[in-house]
Design a protein around this motif. Structure first.
Motif, PDB file in Angstrom:
ATOM      1  N   GLN A   1       1.056  -1.109   0.053  1.00 22.28           N
ATOM      2  CA  GLN A   1      -0.129   0.520  -0.195  1.00 22.28           C
ATOM      3  C   GLN A   1       0.903   1.640   0.014  1.00 22.28           C
ATOM      4  N   LEU A   2       0.499   2.347  -1.160  1.00 29.20           N
ATOM      5  CA  LEU A   2       1.820   2.877  -1.248  1.00 29.20           C
ATOM      6  C   LEU A   2       0.299   4.713  -0.585  1.00 29.20           C
ATOM      7  N   VAL A   3       1.309   5.473   0.003  1.00 29.95           N
ATOM      8  CA  VAL A   3       1.010   6.894   0.482  1.00 29.95           C
ATOM      9  C   VAL A   3       1.327   8.247   0.085  1.00 29.95           C
ATOM     10  N   GLU A   4       0.682   8.799  -1.077  1.00 24.98           N
ATOM     11  CA  GLU A   4       0.932  10.052  -1.188  1.00 24.98           C
ATOM     12  C   GLU A   4       0.702  10.960  -0.383  1.00 24.98           C
ATOM     13  N   SER A   5       2.127  11.919  -0.435  1.00 19.07           N
ATOM     14  CA  SER A   5       1.328  13.162  -0.021  1.00 19.07           C
ATOM     15  C   SER A   5       2.521  14.433  -0.678  1.00 19.07           C
ATOM     16  N   GLY A   6       2.350  16.240  -0.418  1.00 16.44           N
ATOM     17  CA  GLY A   6       3.084  17.370  -0.231  1.00 16.44           C
ATOM     18  C   GLY A   6       2.016  17.840  -1.943  1.00 16.44           C
ATOM     19  N   GLY A   7       0.709  17.220  -2.189  1.00 26.83           N
ATOM     20  CA  GLY A   7       0.436  17.938  -3.207  1.00 26.83           C
ATOM     21  C   GLY A   7      -0.576  19.390  -2.239  1.00 26.83           C
ATOM     22  N   GLY A   8      -1.118  20.086  -3.180  1.00 17.52           N
ATOM     23  CA  GLY A   8      -1.271  21.872  -2.518  1.00 17.52           C
ATOM     24  C   GLY A   8      -1.679  22.517  -4.181  1.00 17.52           C
ATOM     25  N   ALA A   9      -2.173  23.097  -3.615  1.00 21.56           N
ATOM     26  CA  ALA A   9      -2.380  24.556  -4.705  1.00 21.56           C
ATOM     27  C   ALA A   9      -1.482  25.682  -4.707  1.00 21.56           C
ATOM     28  N   VAL A  10      -0.487  25.471  -5.811  1.00 16.61           N
ATOM     29  CA  VAL A  10       0.180  27.025  -6.555  1.00 16.61           C
ATOM     30  C   VAL A  10       0.168  27.151  -7.726  1.00 16.61           C
ATOM     31  N   GLN A  11       1.323  28.666  -7.190  1.00 17.50           N
ATOM     32  CA  GLN A  11       0.608  29.647  -8.892  1.00 17.50           C
ATOM     33  C   GLN A  11       1.624  29.373  -9.593  1.00 17.50           C
ATOM     34  N   ALA A  12       1.789  29.772 -10.866  1.00 24.64           N
ATOM     35  CA  ALA A  12       2.080  29.174 -12.221  1.00 24.64           C
ATOM     36  C   ALA A  12       3.630  29.731 -11.898  1.00 24.64           C
ATOM     37  N   GLY A  13       4.729  28.824 -11.890  1.00 21.51           N
ATOM     38  CA  GLY A  13       6.274  29.300 -11.739  1.00 21.51           C
ATOM     39  C   GLY A  13       6.612  28.061 -10.231  1.00 21.51           C
TER      40      GLY A  13
ATOM     41  N   THR B   1       1.342  -1.963 -16.048  1.00 22.69           N
ATOM     42  CA  THR B   1       2.277  -2.897 -15.565  1.00 22.69           C
ATOM     43  C   THR B   1       2.259  -3.051 -14.111  1.00 22.69           C
ATOM     44  N   TYR B   2       1.364  -2.078 -13.080  1.00 23.52           N
ATOM     45  CA  TYR B   2       1.942  -2.027 -11.891  1.00 23.52           C
ATOM     46  C   TYR B   2       0.875  -1.979 -10.893  1.00 23.52           C
ATOM     47  N   ASP B   3       0.828  -3.075 -10.045  1.00 24.92           N
ATOM     48  CA  ASP B   3      -0.521  -3.260  -9.451  1.00 24.92           C
ATOM     49  C   ASP B   3      -0.818  -2.637  -7.743  1.00 24.92           C
ATOM     50  N   ASN B   4       0.796  -1.684  -7.868  1.00 24.54           N
ATOM     51  CA  ASN B   4       0.310  -1.032  -6.327  1.00 24.54           C
ATOM     52  C   ASN B   4       0.035   0.330  -6.299  1.00 24.54           C
ATOM     53  N   TRP B   5      -0.586   1.363  -6.242  1.00 20.84           N
ATOM     54  CA  TRP B   5      -1.314   1.747  -6.584  1.00 20.84           C
ATOM     55  C   TRP B   5      -1.497   2.622  -4.988  1.00 20.84           C
ATOM     56  N   GLY B   6      -0.996   4.162  -4.946  1.00 20.54           N
ATOM     57  CA  GLY B   6      -1.500   5.171  -3.757  1.00 20.54           C
ATOM     58  C   GLY B   6      -2.903   5.954  -4.364  1.00 20.54           C
ATOM     59  N   GLN B   7      -3.788   6.894  -2.817  1.00 23.26           N
ATOM     60  CA  GLN B   7      -4.556   6.891  -3.483  1.00 23.26           C
ATOM     61  C   GLN B   7      -4.615   7.989  -3.847  1.00 23.26           C
ATOM     62  N   GLY B   8      -3.690   9.158  -4.197  1.00 27.93           N
ATOM     63  CA  GLY B   8      -2.913  10.135  -5.232  1.00 27.93           C
ATOM     64  C   GLY B   8      -3.667  11.748  -4.283  1.00 27.93           C
ATOM     65  N   THR B   9      -2.548  12.206  -4.727  1.00 30.03           N
ATOM     66  CA  THR B   9      -2.745  14.083  -4.030  1.00 30.03           C
ATOM     67  C   THR B   9      -2.492  15.041  -5.174  1.00 30.03           C
ATOM     68  N   GLN B  10      -3.923  15.604  -4.714  1.00 29.15           N
ATOM     69  CA  GLN B  10      -4.077  16.570  -5.401  1.00 29.15           C
ATOM     70  C   GLN B  10      -3.204  17.990  -5.788  1.00 29.15           C
ATOM     71  N   VAL B  11      -2.361  18.520  -7.574  1.00 29.54           N
ATOM     72  CA  VAL B  11      -2.019  19.228  -7.854  1.00 29.54           C
ATOM     73  C   VAL B  11      -2.259  21.069  -8.265  1.00 29.54           C
ATOM     74  N   SER B  12      -3.327  21.725  -7.488  1.00 32.18           N
ATOM     75  CA  SER B  12      -3.570  22.872  -8.356  1.00 32.18           C
ATOM     76  C   SER B  12      -2.913  23.380  -8.342  1.00 32.18           C
ATOM     77  N   VAL B  13      -2.220  24.015 -10.005  1.00 38.96           N
ATOM     78  CA  VAL B  13      -1.700  25.513 -10.465  1.00 38.96           C
ATOM     79  C   VAL B  13      -2.984  25.952 -10.978  1.00 38.96           C
ATOM     80  N   SER B  14      -2.557  27.622 -10.077  1.00 38.66           N
ATOM     81  CA  SER B  14      -3.371  28.514 -10.874  1.00 38.66           C
ATOM     82  C   SER B  14      -2.030  29.808 -11.820  1.00 38.66           C
ATOM     83  N   SER B  15      -2.647  29.842 -12.600  1.00 41.61           N
ATOM     84  CA  SER B  15      -2.228  31.630 -13.428  1.00 41.61           C
ATOM     85  C   SER B  15      -1.776  32.560 -13.071  1.00 41.61           C
TER      86      SER B  15
END
Length: 123
Positions: free
Chosen positions: A3-15, A109-123
């Motif tokens: 079981q994989l766990v992702e972290s570190g996503g978030g809302a950021v600005q372009a660049g 080819t990948y049989d193990n996945w995390g739940q995902g982390t959202q990344v949102s980039v605004s202009s």
């Protein structure tokens, strides 16, 4: 399976930059090839990059080369996706995936996945 766990996503600005983290629950990540995929709303899951078990061979989708870097620290049982110069079109859910053997960009080819982390980039 792991079981994989992702972290570190978030809302950021372009660049801006973000660094995503992938850790396994109750297993040793060095036993696995680790890949990152992303999926934007309404689109198919897309390969970003991967890294072999030792951490000395990384591969990327052509569109990700130069801005994205996949790495791993087996001592800390962690894999990373460093994303620089982010663009609004990078907005997606980012997934960590693992398999035992294959250095492949194919999601199948990948049989193990995390739940995902959202990344949102605004202009």
């Amino acid at each position: 399976q792991v079981q994989l766990v992702e972290s570190g996503g978030g809302a950021v600005q372009a660049g801006d930059s973000l660094k995503l983290t992938c850790t396994p629950a109750g297993d040793i990540l060095s036993s696995y090839v680790v890949a990152w995929f992303r999926q934007a709303m309404g689109k198919e899951r897309e390969f970003v990059g991967l890294i072999n078990r030792k951490g000395d061979n990384a591969r990327y989708a052509d569109s990700m080369k130069g801005r994205f870097t996949v790495s791993r620290d087996n001592g800390n049982n962690t894999a990373y996706l460093q994303m620089n110069s982010l663009k609004p079109e990078d907005t997606a859910t980012y997934y960590c995936a693992a398999n035992r053997y294959f250095l492949s960009p194919d999601v199948r080819t990948y049989d193990n996945w995390g739940q995902g982390t959202q990344v949102s980039v605004s202009s």
